[in-house]
Design an enzyme around this catalytic site. Sequence first.
Site, short mmCIF file in Angstrom:
data_model
loop_
_atom_site.label_atom_id
_atom_site.label_comp_id
_atom_site.label_asym_id
_atom_site.label_seq_id
_atom_site.Cartn_x
_atom_site.Cartn_y
_atom_site.Cartn_z
N GLY A 172 0.81 -1.21 0.00
CA GLY A 172 0.00 0.00 0.00
C GLY A 172 0.85 1.26 0.00
O GLY A 172 1.89 1.35 -0.66
N SER A 173 0.43 2.24 0.78
CA SER A 173 1.04 3.57 0.73
C SER A 173 2.49 3.61 1.18
O SER A 173 3.20 4.60 0.92
CB SER A 173 0.22 4.54 1.57
OG SER A 173 -1.08 4.70 1.03
N THR A 174 2.97 2.60 1.87
CA THR A 174 4.38 2.59 2.28
C THR A 174 5.31 2.52 1.08
O THR A 174 6.52 2.73 1.22
CB THR A 174 4.68 1.40 3.23
OG1 THR A 174 4.33 0.18 2.57
CG2 THR A 174 3.91 1.53 4.52
N LEU A 175 4.76 2.26 -0.12
CA LEU A 175 5.59 2.20 -1.32
C LEU A 175 5.62 3.53 -2.08
O LEU A 175 6.40 3.68 -3.03
CB LEU A 175 5.09 1.09 -2.26
CG LEU A 175 6.22 0.26 -2.89
CD1 LEU A 175 6.92 -0.55 -1.83
CD2 LEU A 175 5.68 -0.65 -3.98
N SER A 218 -0.72 11.27 1.69
CA SER A 218 -0.92 9.92 1.15
C SER A 218 -2.01 9.90 0.08
O SER A 218 -2.98 9.14 0.15
CB SER A 218 -1.28 8.94 2.28
OG SER A 218 -1.01 7.61 1.88
#
Length: 574
Positions: free
Chosen positions: A293-296, A347
């Site tokens: 998810g958003s950690t990328l 994000s």
Amino acid sequence: MISPAQGLVRLPMWRARLVLMALAAGFAVLAARAVYLQAVRTDFLQEKGDARYSRVLEIPATRGRILDRNGEALAVSTPVKSIWAIPADVEASDAERRKLAALLSMSPVELQRRLSDTSKDFVYLKRQVPPETTAALQALGLNGIYQHPEYRRYYPGGEVTAHVIGFTGVDDTGQEGIELAHQATLAGKPGSRRVIRDRLGRIIEDVESIRPGQDGTDLALSIDSKIQSLAYSALKAAVEQHRAKAGAVIAVDVQSGEVLALANMPSYNPNNRARLTGAQLRNRVITDLFEPGSTLKPFTIALAIESGKMTRSSVVNTAGRLTFAKYTIRDVHPAPALTVGQVLALSSNVGAAKIALALPREAMWDLHRRVGFGTAPELGFPGAAAGRLRHYKTWRPVEHATLGYGMGMSLSLAQLARAYTVFARDGELVPLTLVKTGAAVSGEKVLSAETSRAVRAMLEQAVQPSATGPRARIIGWRVAGKTGTAHKQENGGYAKDKYLSSFVGLAPVSSPRLVVAVMIDEPSSGQHYGGMVAAPVFAQVMQGALRLLGVPHDAPPNVPFETPAEGEEAKEST
């Protein structure tokens, strides 16, 4: 009358000679047999004698200890005894057999079954019995029942270090974790010696040493027991608080690549595995795959900056939604336009997708591959997963867009933590290790130092009060990191009410020392955003670890900050 002379019966001379010859032949055969057995075939009598009195005993090798980086024992071997028997030699009444079965926690029927085959010279009755049981058996004084010295593994850390250390089986052979991965080094080589026993099983003569034993080698891990305990406690509390299915956390020293802590929930006690299940055994940090998810998003932005297509202040049109056939990309907090830094801080999925679509597919795929996605980390740990990274030639437009914010690929938490070392080490990707090295390590250059520092600065903004991760902040050190919230895959699609919450970050920002990554699987108590569920775990682990390591402050140590009230911080898009 018949005279005495007439009553005598005269026997033929050949009969006496025949009897004499038969006796002589018999004695000759016996003499020849005796000479054959005692002078020619000596091994026969020796074998029969040895079968009754001689025994070859194995001398068990002491398995090497597993230690943490500071020398604290995480796995040690304690001497125990196993009970065995020679069925033909067992002399016990029914009452004594019942007492023997009770001491060994066996049914009398099972004991009788093991002792029924009198053709066997060796049969185990019970492995690794406690000292009080061996003392009680010795007091019974039964013929044919013997004790054999062995070792049993003991794990002082219990469930806290279970997924790192693993455990051994009844034969002291590694079955899981480090015990399995380093079996050859830890096990050593058992020896053997020949002894003479009397009819009571007592050793009366030590004949010879056949093979000397070689003890196993101690192994020092990179794990810090104090940080490991801290990480496990914080993770367990979060899983229980949010009524989650599972959780995982890993802490990495970015200078050496050493893993200082690795914990999973649910866990198990390796000292008592009677009710062990498969879910408890899984080392989720290394083996479980999930969509990041958003950690990328930082990697998508890093590539845009590295390629010169954008800067931190470039403006991205984030108005409306992006639709690809039946798939729509939207934001939780829509905005007409955002800078690249704001795309990361707030994000924005729409912003990340548009940035990704402006980048060549091959370049995105190459960066993901170079930071370790799609390749199993070389940790020397069994079951390390490679994840899923499809080749760029197979990407459809929607996949090109969604990969910009970590959808359509899978990785492990260990891979994600390692990838973030790129931002902590000014563009270098650091190899991870579970074995203590105690020295700085050089990494593979993936990004320029300028790009890495620019993204690190944006990640610091992503934990500010107006962004998605303010609950990751800690007193005394500047923190940078990214939240992640993703719908879980289910039945070929995405479950509407099942989430995977994550947070990964680094500190201190001025001179990074640690990367900590957290994953909470299916929180179900009402909160599911990574900033609410995973970020507080990161903060607890990071702050405690920096204190234990004595890392200098890069922020005022006595200036507290307010944690935003529930609902005030921004929510990452899912």
